[in-house]
Design a protein around this motif. Structure first.
Motif, short mmCIF file in Angstrom:
data_model
loop_
_atom_site.label_atom_id
_atom_site.label_comp_id
_atom_site.label_asym_id
_atom_site.label_seq_id
_atom_site.Cartn_x
_atom_site.Cartn_y
_atom_site.Cartn_z
N ASN A 176 0.82 -1.21 0.00
CA ASN A 176 0.00 0.00 0.00
C ASN A 176 0.85 1.26 0.00
O ASN A 176 0.38 2.33 -0.38
CB ASN A 176 -0.92 0.02 1.22
CG ASN A 176 -1.94 -1.09 1.18
OD1 ASN A 176 -2.21 -1.66 0.14
ND2 ASN A 176 -2.48 -1.42 2.33
N LEU A 177 2.09 1.14 0.43
CA LEU A 177 2.99 2.28 0.53
C LEU A 177 3.68 2.60 -0.79
O LEU A 177 4.13 3.72 -1.00
CB LEU A 177 4.02 2.00 1.62
CG LEU A 177 4.77 3.15 2.23
CD1 LEU A 177 3.81 4.16 2.83
CD2 LEU A 177 5.70 2.63 3.30
N LEU A 178 3.75 1.63 -1.70
CA LEU A 178 4.46 1.81 -2.97
C LEU A 178 3.91 2.95 -3.84
O LEU A 178 4.71 3.72 -4.37
CB LEU A 178 4.49 0.51 -3.76
CG LEU A 178 5.55 -0.48 -3.32
CD1 LEU A 178 5.42 -1.77 -4.11
CD2 LEU A 178 6.93 0.08 -3.45
N PRO A 179 2.60 3.10 -4.02
CA PRO A 179 2.13 4.25 -4.80
C PRO A 179 2.52 5.60 -4.21
O PRO A 179 2.83 6.54 -4.93
CB PRO A 179 0.61 4.08 -4.83
CG PRO A 179 0.39 2.64 -4.60
CD PRO A 179 1.49 2.19 -3.71
N SER A 180 2.52 5.70 -2.87
CA SER A 180 2.94 6.96 -2.24
C SER A 180 4.42 7.22 -2.49
O SER A 180 4.81 8.36 -2.75
CB SER A 180 2.73 6.92 -0.73
OG SER A 180 1.58 6.29 -0.38
N LEU A 181 5.22 6.18 -2.40
CA LEU A 181 6.66 6.33 -2.65
C LEU A 181 6.93 6.71 -4.10
O LEU A 181 7.85 7.47 -4.39
CB LEU A 181 7.41 5.04 -2.30
CG LEU A 181 7.51 4.69 -0.82
CD1 LEU A 181 8.02 3.27 -0.64
CD2 LEU A 181 8.41 5.68 -0.12
N ALA A 182 6.15 6.18 -5.01
CA ALA A 182 6.35 6.46 -6.44
C ALA A 182 5.81 7.83 -6.83
O ALA A 182 6.34 8.46 -7.75
CB ALA A 182 5.68 5.38 -7.28
N SER A 183 4.79 8.31 -6.14
CA SER A 183 4.21 9.60 -6.52
C SER A 183 5.00 10.79 -5.97
O SER A 183 4.93 11.87 -6.52
CB SER A 183 2.76 9.69 -6.04
OG SER A 183 2.71 9.70 -4.63
N ALA A 184 5.73 10.59 -4.90
CA ALA A 184 6.46 11.70 -4.27
C ALA A 184 7.48 12.36 -5.20
O ALA A 184 7.52 13.58 -5.27
CB ALA A 184 7.11 11.23 -2.98
N PRO A 185 8.30 11.61 -5.93
CA PRO A 185 9.23 12.28 -6.85
C PRO A 185 8.52 13.03 -7.98
O PRO A 185 9.03 14.02 -8.48
CB PRO A 185 10.08 11.15 -7.42
CG PRO A 185 9.96 10.05 -6.46
CD PRO A 185 8.61 10.18 -5.84
N LEU A 186 7.33 12.57 -8.36
CA LEU A 186 6.56 13.28 -9.39
C LEU A 186 6.03 14.60 -8.86
O LEU A 186 5.95 15.58 -9.59
CB LEU A 186 5.40 12.42 -9.88
CG LEU A 186 5.77 11.13 -10.61
CD1 LEU A 186 4.52 10.33 -10.91
CD2 LEU A 186 6.52 11.44 -11.88
N LEU A 187 5.66 14.63 -7.59
CA LEU A 187 5.10 15.84 -7.00
C LEU A 187 6.14 16.90 -6.73
O LEU A 187 5.91 18.08 -6.95
CB LEU A 187 4.37 15.51 -5.69
CG LEU A 187 3.12 14.67 -5.79
CD1 LEU A 187 2.61 14.33 -4.41
CD2 LEU A 187 2.07 15.39 -6.58
N CYS A 188 7.29 16.49 -6.22
CA CYS A 188 8.23 17.50 -5.72
C CYS A 188 9.68 17.26 -6.09
O CYS A 188 10.56 17.89 -5.49
CB CYS A 188 8.08 17.65 -4.22
SG CYS A 188 8.12 16.13 -3.34
N SER A 189 9.98 16.40 -7.02
CA SER A 189 11.34 16.20 -7.54
C SER A 189 12.34 15.81 -6.46
O SER A 189 13.50 16.19 -6.51
CB SER A 189 11.85 17.45 -8.25
OG SER A 189 10.99 17.80 -9.27
#
Length: 179
Positions: A47-60
């Motif tokens: 469940n944590l993987l999508p959050s980990l993957a989206s963070a670099p997209l949001l804020c580099s």
């Protein structure tokens, strides 16, 4: 990045200088850091993987995983389990995220409310599909938790922070620590 920095140097600083009395230029409030947090009380690594993957997209910037220190029955968490991910934005990444939030995301939010406590501004973003980077990959990021954002200012009091935010055309404060 340069738009917000220019706006801060020429507009916000002048606005703060006209409303408050400062003895030194270093006393003028500024945005110190931004803390972004994807939290879940009971989460598995899947469940944590999508959050980990989206963070670099949001804020580099890549996040780090937060791990619970001890077992809490009230929150139903075990000790030593990953419960979320967190990012501390400073420098260029701070300006990049804040500029994207101010110009692209904030105008598209209908009921935006935030809380000002001392020198911090707290708010949550429920719909992360306002970010175009996340919206492109809808299938992968369907189950993202809420995004908690903390804006940390270097200021004397919360009144300076509210003037700073009003110069950025934030909506009026809904809640305050002193209400």
């Amino acid at each position: 990045m340069y738009t917000f920095k220019y706006y801060y140097q020429h507009i916000i600083k002048q606005d703060l200088l006209t409303k408050f009395d400062y003895n030194n230029a270093l006393q003028i409030p500024f945005l110190n850091k931004i803390v972004i947090n994807f939290g879940a009380s009971q989460s598995t690594f899947k469940n944590l993987l999508p959050s980990l993957a989206s963070a670099p997209l949001l804020c580099s910037q890549f996040p780090y995983i937060t791990i619970s220190k001890k077992t809490t029955l009230l929150l139903k968490t075990k000790g030593g389990v990953a419960i979320g991910c967190k990012i501390d934005l400073r420098g260029i990444n701070k300006f990049f995220f804040f500029e994207k939030f101010i110009f692209c995301i904030l105008p598209r939010i209908k009921n935006f409310c935030y809380v000002v406590v001392d020198n911090n501004v707290f708010f949550k973003l429920d719909n992360l599909f306002l970010f175009k980077e996340i919206a492109k990959e809808y299938d992968y990021f369907q189950d993202l938790p809420k995004l908690s954002v903390n804006l940390n200012f270097k200021a004397k009091n919360s009144k300076e922070v509210s003037v700073f935010l009003s110069a950025l055309k934030f909506p009026p404060i809904i809640k305050s620590q002193y209400d």
